[in-house]
Design a protein around this motif. Sequence first.
Motif: not given
Length: 444
Positions: A372-373, A408-412, A387-400, A402-406
């Motif tokens: 989330a950071t 500081e909500h980011l707009t896509s 289309d970013n990968y974190v530790n080999g897994r595709r990850t929605d960085l914005i969703a992660v 916003n869920a972890g640090i609500p």
Amino acid sequence: MLSPRRRGRVCHGRVIGVVAGCAALVLGITGPAASAAPHHDPARAVLAAHDGWGSAGPGTTGGSAATADHIYTVSSRAELVAAFKDAGDAPKIIKVRGTLDFNTDDTGAALSCDDYAAPGYRLEQYLADYDPAVWGRDQVPSGPQEDLRAASAADQAARVEVKVPANTTVIGLGSHARILSGDLQIENVDNVIVRNLTFEDAFDCFPQWDPTDGDTGNWNSEYDNLVVYGATHVWLDHNTFTDGRRPDSAQPYYFGRIYQQHDGELDVVKGANYVTASWNAFTDHDKTLLFGNSDSATATDTDKIKVTLHHNLFRSITERAPRVRFGQVDSYNNHFVVTPGQEYAYTFGVGKNSRLVAEHNAITLAPGFDPATILKKWSEAPITADDNYVNGRRTDLIAVHNAGIPAEHLTSGAGWTPTLRTRVDNPRAVPHLVDRGAGAGKIH
């Protein structure tokens, strides 16, 4: 005319090396200049069409058109400065051999912090005068010791800040060309290429204490390894940036804060535009990349700070990879490695009026670090992060995020689509490709 370092013979009014013919002019720089290089010579390379923002408009060609009398091989700070001065804005190629230590005088003798210190300045006295228990925390230091600190800093700046002229290629020879303790500045010029150099330990002898910076104050330093300041059409390729011999972990703490002697590794600021940074390694540093240095720079930075980052390695970086204001920054196919035990704050900083696109990147997080950071919101601005990968897994960085640090909500959706890209690799292949290919000594 520059004075020659060794005896030679005169040809067409210039001194040339004993072993060189009249076609290769030394001009006082170490070794003879090369004759017209073959097409595959990396020193003659230009930024490819569509390769990032640096290729916009007329593109970036640096000194690729240099004639034989404007090709130099340098092995000291003094020779580098002399070559810049001799060639002016004519196309020029500067080949760097070995280590150029910028903390040296014109004879090459090493300079220490004591050599820059103004008479009467002492760190011990500075600490005593501006201890928060004595000075307080409501105003920045002023008075005799602060004046002496500023004068000492100005003396160092005159030595370690070196400006690159327009239409220049600076390229390291071999695998060990290095600029040590220097701040190379590409300021208000056009068309510069810097390749195959290691930039190490641009350190400030005289950091300033600011008790008003943050909740508990901070030590602030000058000197980035490389600064693009108001310049246009710049290509930075296959360089390595590192604190090297002077890691932050070895620095003392005063007033409860680290005595920070490093600023950034690469800054793009003050209306700079059309920059491509490719296949570089940014390592072992805190405040790494700053693109746009002030929220108040609306007049200079609006519709500027256009930078492309691709196939760069970021290893053991605390923050700012990059932090962006105003700019349309395209970051793709980079590998970000957060190592066990390192200090880590965030990777991408979303700042005022920024339009950051971060796609097809690979992020490797050591256990215990929160994905989330990876994103950090400084101001309200949209971001594209697909289309970013974190530790080999595709990850929605914005969703992660916003869920972890609500809070500081980011707009896509950054509102633009990069078109100046050539090679775009599958992000799952990026760690292997970038770790093997990025940094100095790996140029083709």
